[in-house]
Design an enzyme around this catalytic site. Structure first.
Site, PDB file in Angstrom:
ATOM      1  N   ASP A  60     -32.996   6.352  10.769  1.00 29.18           N
ATOM      2  CA  ASP A  60     -32.519   7.272  12.109  1.00 29.18           C
ATOM      3  C   ASP A  60     -33.404   8.494  11.852  1.00 29.18           C
ATOM      4  O   ASP A  60     -34.031   9.212  12.843  1.00 29.18           O
ATOM      5  CB  ASP A  60     -31.223   7.460  12.191  1.00 29.18           C
ATOM      6  CG  ASP A  60     -30.389   6.297  12.894  1.00 29.18           C
ATOM      7  OD1 ASP A  60     -31.181   5.604  13.469  1.00 29.18           O
ATOM      8  OD2 ASP A  60     -29.245   6.546  12.728  1.00 29.18           O
ATOM      9  N   GLY A  61     -33.679   8.949  10.669  1.00 26.49           N
ATOM     10  CA  GLY A  61     -34.478  10.363  10.271  1.00 26.49           C
ATOM     11  C   GLY A  61     -35.905  10.171  10.628  1.00 26.49           C
ATOM     12  O   GLY A  61     -36.426  10.717  11.403  1.00 26.49           O
ATOM     13  N   ASN A 135     -31.307  15.149  18.733  1.00 31.76           N
ATOM     14  CA  ASN A 135     -30.114  15.095  18.280  1.00 31.76           C
ATOM     15  C   ASN A 135     -29.266  16.353  18.439  1.00 31.76           C
ATOM     16  O   ASN A 135     -28.403  16.536  19.320  1.00 31.76           O
ATOM     17  CB  ASN A 135     -29.724  14.779  16.847  1.00 31.76           C
ATOM     18  CG  ASN A 135     -29.368  13.313  16.483  1.00 31.76           C
ATOM     19  OD1 ASN A 135     -29.273  12.663  17.353  1.00 31.76           O
ATOM     20  ND2 ASN A 135     -29.213  13.033  15.222  1.00 31.76           N
ATOM     21  N   ASP A 136     -29.723  17.422  17.738  1.00 30.57           N
ATOM     22  CA  ASP A 136     -29.050  18.641  18.001  1.00 30.57           C
ATOM     23  C   ASP A 136     -29.643  19.741  17.606  1.00 30.57           C
ATOM     24  O   ASP A 136     -30.590  19.944  16.845  1.00 30.57           O
ATOM     25  CB  ASP A 136     -27.465  18.401  17.261  1.00 30.57           C
ATOM     26  CG  ASP A 136     -27.695  18.027  15.684  1.00 30.57           C
ATOM     27  OD1 ASP A 136     -28.764  18.180  15.100  1.00 30.57           O
ATOM     28  OD2 ASP A 136     -26.924  17.262  15.177  1.00 30.57           O
ATOM     29  N   TYR A 178     -23.721  14.906  13.630  1.00 31.59           N
ATOM     30  CA  TYR A 178     -22.893  15.965  13.231  1.00 31.59           C
ATOM     31  C   TYR A 178     -21.624  16.557  14.026  1.00 31.59           C
ATOM     32  O   TYR A 178     -20.847  16.711  13.555  1.00 31.59           O
ATOM     33  CB  TYR A 178     -23.831  17.150  13.026  1.00 31.59           C
ATOM     34  CG  TYR A 178     -23.375  18.293  12.035  1.00 31.59           C
ATOM     35  CD1 TYR A 178     -22.127  18.323  11.570  1.00 31.59           C
ATOM     36  CD2 TYR A 178     -24.224  19.396  11.760  1.00 31.59           C
ATOM     37  CE1 TYR A 178     -21.778  19.426  10.392  1.00 31.59           C
ATOM     38  CE2 TYR A 178     -23.901  20.600  11.069  1.00 31.59           C
ATOM     39  CZ  TYR A 178     -22.617  20.444  10.204  1.00 31.59           C
ATOM     40  OH  TYR A 178     -22.457  21.409   9.566  1.00 31.59           O
ATOM     41  N   GLN A 235     -33.961  18.634  10.326  1.00 32.05           N
ATOM     42  CA  GLN A 235     -35.311  18.530   9.676  1.00 32.05           C
ATOM     43  C   GLN A 235     -36.356  19.460   9.660  1.00 32.05           C
ATOM     44  O   GLN A 235     -37.006  19.660   8.934  1.00 32.05           O
ATOM     45  CB  GLN A 235     -36.062  17.269  10.653  1.00 32.05           C
ATOM     46  CG  GLN A 235     -35.159  15.862  10.286  1.00 32.05           C
ATOM     47  CD  GLN A 235     -35.918  14.740  10.829  1.00 32.05           C
ATOM     48  OE1 GLN A 235     -36.855  14.852  11.722  1.00 32.05           O
ATOM     49  NE2 GLN A 235     -35.734  13.626  10.416  1.00 32.05           N
TER      50      GLN A 235
END
Length: 265
Positions: A60-61, A135-136, A178, A235
């Site tokens: 997923d990263g 994502n966030d 998260y 990241q």
């Protein structure tokens, strides 16, 4: 043209990439090869504008990294899971050669899964930096185990002050990351809203808030003697100083995943 993202520091993805490249070229496709071993700072490659599809080999990263690059060029993504969880991926490694033609030909079974993204601006020391996240976006305390004070405004109206380890602003896609880990709500993947979730808040009444897609969020962190941390998608990370301001709203860009699995999957 096909953009092939792979995780160069992992032997399995490197091996599969080296096998796929000649196969795709023999089938008449030009291949743009992108090694995602550094899932961090990024500048979109102008060559991506000429690609029809991105095949991403990794966890997923790696997909998050590719998503931010592909969003600028409007390229749809097919993810092959070489990671642990694979929430964002579509294929398993053994399915790539047999299933990929469906996505390349975009047959009737293929549909586009569009995901909202966030645009964030970090403002400190008279400088501004901009970030894109699938994502966030997180603002949090540093290494000291002390709460920080975070003031929150929504559409320029003061909302609250949280005394917590930090705050997450998440998309629907990131709601299973998260946000979920700290007790935030799960949202349907196609929902355009964002959710604001405190991390380990001091007060039990300090709960998650789901915001409209058009909401503009402003967070100001007060860290005292320590420094805080800003992160986009886990990241792109920055140290933040006392009084730093983070502005977040829904991005004009979206991530497009090509799917064949049913929307209920």
């Amino acid at each position: 043209m096909i953009a092939l993202f792979y995780q160069g520091r992992k032997q399995d993805t490197s091996k599969v990439a080296s096998q796929l490249i000649p196969v795709l070229r023999q089938q008449g496709y030009d291949v743009l090869i992108i090694d995602s071993r550094s899932e961090a700072e990024e500048t979109p490659d102008p060559a991506l504008k000429g690609c029809d599809l991105a095949l991403v080999l990794g966890g997923d990263g790696t997909i998050l990294h590719a998503a931010r690059l592909c969003a600028f060029a409007g390229i749809p993504i097919v993810g092959a899971n070489f990671g642990r969880v694979g929430f964002l991926s579509e294929l398993e490694p053994g399915e790539i050669l047999s299933e990929l033609p469906h996505y390349l030909m975009k047959d009737r079974s293929v549909w586009i899964d569009k995901r909202a993204m966030l645009h964030a601006i970090l403002d400190q020391d008279g400088k501004q930096e901009e970030f894109l996240a699938l994502n966030d976006v997180v603002i949090a305390r540093g290494t000291w185990p002390r709460v920080v004070e975070i003031r929150v405004w929504v559409d320029d109206f003061y909302y609250s002050t949280s005394y917590a380890d930090g705050i997450i602003v998440s998309t629907a896609t990131g709601s299973t990351a998260y946000n979920m880990a700290v007790g935030g709500p799960l949202m349907h993947p196609q929902v355009q809203n964002s959710v604001l979730t405190p991390i380990a808040p001091h007060l039990a009444s300090d709960r998650s808030l789901i915001l409209s897609p058009e909401a503009n969020i402003k967070l100001q962190i007060f860290t005292g003697a320590q420094e805080g941390v800003f992160s986009a998608d886990g990241q792109m990370n920055r140290e933040v100083k006392n009084g730093a301001i983070i502005s977040v709203h829904k991005s004009q860009y979206v991530t497009q995943f090509l799917r064949r699995r049913p929307p209920t999957y």
